[in-house]
Design a protein around this motif. Structure first.
Motif, PDB file in Angstrom:
ATOM      1  N   ALA A 192      25.228  20.361 -85.388  1.00 56.82           N
ATOM      2  CA  ALA A 192      24.419  20.710 -84.222  1.00 56.82           C
ATOM      3  C   ALA A 192      23.892  19.446 -83.536  1.00 56.82           C
ATOM      4  N   GLN A 193      23.348  18.523 -84.326  1.00 53.80           N
ATOM      5  CA  GLN A 193      22.797  17.298 -83.755  1.00 53.80           C
ATOM      6  C   GLN A 193      23.898  16.420 -83.179  1.00 53.80           C
ATOM      7  N   LEU A 194      25.053  16.394 -83.822  1.00 53.16           N
ATOM      8  CA  LEU A 194      26.191  15.645 -83.284  1.00 53.16           C
ATOM      9  C   LEU A 194      26.531  16.155 -81.887  1.00 53.16           C
ATOM     10  N   GLY A 195      26.574  17.463 -81.732  1.00 50.79           N
ATOM     11  CA  GLY A 195      26.852  18.040 -80.424  1.00 50.79           C
ATOM     12  C   GLY A 195      25.794  17.671 -79.400  1.00 50.79           C
ATOM     13  N   ARG A 196      24.527  17.678 -79.817  1.00 47.89           N
ATOM     14  CA  ARG A 196      23.439  17.331 -78.899  1.00 47.89           C
ATOM     15  C   ARG A 196      23.490  15.854 -78.489  1.00 47.89           C
ATOM     16  N   GLU A 197      23.824  14.983 -79.449  1.00 47.37           N
ATOM     17  CA  GLU A 197      23.898  13.549 -79.146  1.00 47.37           C
ATOM     18  C   GLU A 197      24.992  13.271 -78.109  1.00 47.37           C
ATOM     19  N   ILE A 198      26.147  13.897 -78.298  1.00 43.62           N
ATOM     20  CA  ILE A 198      27.241  13.715 -77.342  1.00 43.62           C
ATOM     21  C   ILE A 198      26.867  14.312 -75.993  1.00 43.62           C
ATOM     22  N   TYR A 199      26.296  15.505 -76.020  1.00 46.89           N
ATOM     23  CA  TYR A 199      25.903  16.180 -74.782  1.00 46.89           C
ATOM     24  C   TYR A 199      24.930  15.329 -73.966  1.00 46.89           C
ATOM     25  N   GLN A 200      23.927  14.753 -74.606  1.00 47.39           N
ATOM     26  CA  GLN A 200      22.930  13.956 -73.894  1.00 47.39           C
ATOM     27  C   GLN A 200      23.552  12.726 -73.241  1.00 47.39           C
ATOM     28  N   GLN A 201      24.526  12.127 -73.926  1.00 42.93           N
ATOM     29  CA  GLN A 201      25.193  10.967 -73.346  1.00 42.93           C
ATOM     30  C   GLN A 201      26.086  11.376 -72.169  1.00 42.93           C
TER      31      GLN A 201
END
Length: 377
Positions: A361-370
Motif C-alpha cells: 500500500a505504501q509503495l503505491g502511495r510513494e509512487i503515486y505522490q511522485q
C-alpha cells in the motif's frame, strides 16, 4: 549474475523511449523513511521483494514506457497464487472467439457440477473477489498446455501454469463442459489430457524450514517445484497487452473484441460492492493492495485500479495499472513480497496484515505522490 547482487541492486530497464528521466521514482520510493517501507528494506533477504514500475509518457498520440526494476529476475521463484487467473480469463475470451455459436454470455456447466455460469460472470468473479471456482471452470475449458503455449506464442514468457487453485488436484485431465447452444440444445466439449508438468529448477524453489501436510509437520523446506510459475516480467507483459494493446504487434496481442476488452477492463477496476458483494466482507481494497490495501475505506471514484492480486503461502503479489482520472496520472506497478517469519508453510501464520499489505500500500502511495509532483511540473 550472482544471486546476492540481486538483493542489493536496483536495475533500470528502459524500453520504447528515448526520453531521459530526471529521477528513478522506484528507487526514491524504496528509500522512504516510512516504517512500512523501511522495515522491509532493512531485511530484504527475508522478504524476497521483486518490483517492476513502468512510467508512462505521452507525445502526440504515442505512448512510451520506461520500466524500472528492483530485484526482478525470472530465475528467482515466488509463488504467484491467484495472479495466474488474469491470463486464464483473457485466454478464455480468445477461445470463445474461435466458435461462432459462443459468446461471453453463453451459459455452461462442468460435467458433474451443478453450478451454471458464463465466461462473463467468471471474469467478474475472478477480478472482484478472486473466486477460485470461477478460475477453475475456465481452466477446464482451456487446459494447461493451451494456456502456456498461447502465452509463449504471444511473447509472454517464461510461464508455466500446472494446477488448479483452492484445492489440490493431480488430475491431468480436464472435465467435459456442457454448453447451452440455445434453449433446447446443448453441446459438450472433449476432455483434454495435459502432460505431466516438469519440475521447476529455479532459485528459491524450496523455501522455509518446514511445512504441514495433512496436519503432520514435515521438518524440511517446502518445495514449489510442481507449482505454477508466473514471474514479474510475464505478469507485467500480460497487463501491458490488455491496457495498451496498440503498443504490440497483432501476433503479440490477445485476440479479443473491443466489447470483450471493455468487459475485462470494467471487471478489473470495479470494486466488489458495485458487483453486488457484501461491503463489510468484501471492502473496496479486498483485492487491491496498492495505495489502499491497508484501509477498508471506500476507494475514491476518480482512482481506477485495473489489477489482479494473489495471496497464498505467505506471498502477496499485485499487478496493476493505476489511473487517477482527476489528476491525469497513470502508471503500471507489479510487486511481490514474502511474509513468513517462522519459515513454516501451511501453518496459516503469515504477516499479511502486519507487514506485507502495508508495504505494498505504501509503495503505491510513494509512487503515486511522485507521479503527482511530476504531473504538476
Amino acid at each position: 549474475m550472482k544471486h546476492c547482487i540481486l538483493c542489493i541492486c536496483c536495475a533500470i530497464i528502459v524500453s520504447c523511449s528515448t526520453e531521459k528521466q530526471s529521477s528513478n521514482f522506484l528507487e526514491t520510493a524504496l528509500a522512504s523513511k516510512n516504517p512500512k517501507i523501511k522495515r522491509v528494506m532493512d531485511s530484504l533477504e527475508k522478504y524476497k521483494v521483486q518490483i517492476r514500475y513502468t512510467q508512462i509518457n505521452r507525445r502526440n498520440d504515442n505512448v512510451f514506457f520506461t520500466d524500472y526494476d528492483f530485484q526482478v529476475h525470472d530465475s528467482t521463484y515466488f509463488y504467484p497464487a491467484s495472479t495466474v487467473k488474469f491470463p486464464t480469463a483473457i485466454l478464455a475470451l480468445e477461445k470463445i472467439n474461435q466458435t461462432d455459436s459462443l459468446t461471453i454470455h453463453t451459459k455452461y456447466y462442468i460435467e458433474g457440477d451443478t453450478i451454471e455460469s458464463t465466461v462473463a460472470n467468471d471474469v467478474n468473479e475472478i477480478f472482484a473477489v478472486s473466486d477460485n471456482l470461477a478460475n477453475n471452470r475456465l481452466v477446464e475449458f482451456l487446459g494447461f498446455e493451451a494456456i502456456n503455449q498461447q502465452l509463449t506464442n504471444k511473447g509472454i514468457s517464461p510461464v508455466r501454469l500446472s494446477h488448479r487453485l483452492g484445492f489440490h488436484s493431480d488430475d491431468l485431465r480436464t472435465k467435459p463442459i456442457i454448453i447451452y447452444l440455445n434453449d433446447s440444445t446443448t453441446g459438450i466439449t472433449q476432455s483434454i489430457l495435459n502432460k505431466t508438468p516438469k519440475a521447476l529448477e529455479l532459485i528459491d524453489i524450496e523455501k522455509g524450514k518446514g511445512y504441514y501436510e495433512n496436519e503432520e509437520f514435515i521438518n524440511e523446506p517446502f518445495s514449489f517445484k510442481e507449482k505454477n510459475y508466473y514471474p514479474i516480467s510475464a505478469q507485467h507483459n500480460v497487463l501491458k497487452r490488455v491496457i495498451f494493446p496498440e503498443k504490440f504487434s497483432s501476433s503479440e496481442q490477445f485476440n479479443i473484441s473491443n466489447e470483450q476488452r471493455d468487459h475485462v477492463l470494467k471487471a478489473m477496476h470495479t470494486v466488489p460492492r458495485k458487483m453486488g458483494y457484501n461491503k463489510n466482507e468484501y471492502y473496496d481494497s479486498y483485492c487491491k493492495f496498492f495505495i489502499f490495501g491497508d484501509s477498508k475505506d471506500d476507494i475514491p471514484e476518480h482512482i481506477e485500479i485495473y489489477n489482479k492480486v494473489g495471496f497464498a503461502y505467505g506471498t502477496l503479489t499485485d499487478c496493476a495499472y493505476i489511473k487517477d482520472t482527476k489528476k491525469n496520472i497513470d502508471f503500471l506497478l507489479t510487486a511481490t513480497i514474502l511474509v513468513n517469519k517462522d519459515g513454516i508453510f501451511n501453518d496459516d501464520v503469515y504477516e499479511y496484515d502486519e507487514i506485507g499489505i502495508p508495504f505494498l500500500a505504501q509503495l503505491g502511495r510513494e509512487i503515486y505522490q511522485q507521479e503527482l509532483q511530476r504531473n504538476n511540473h
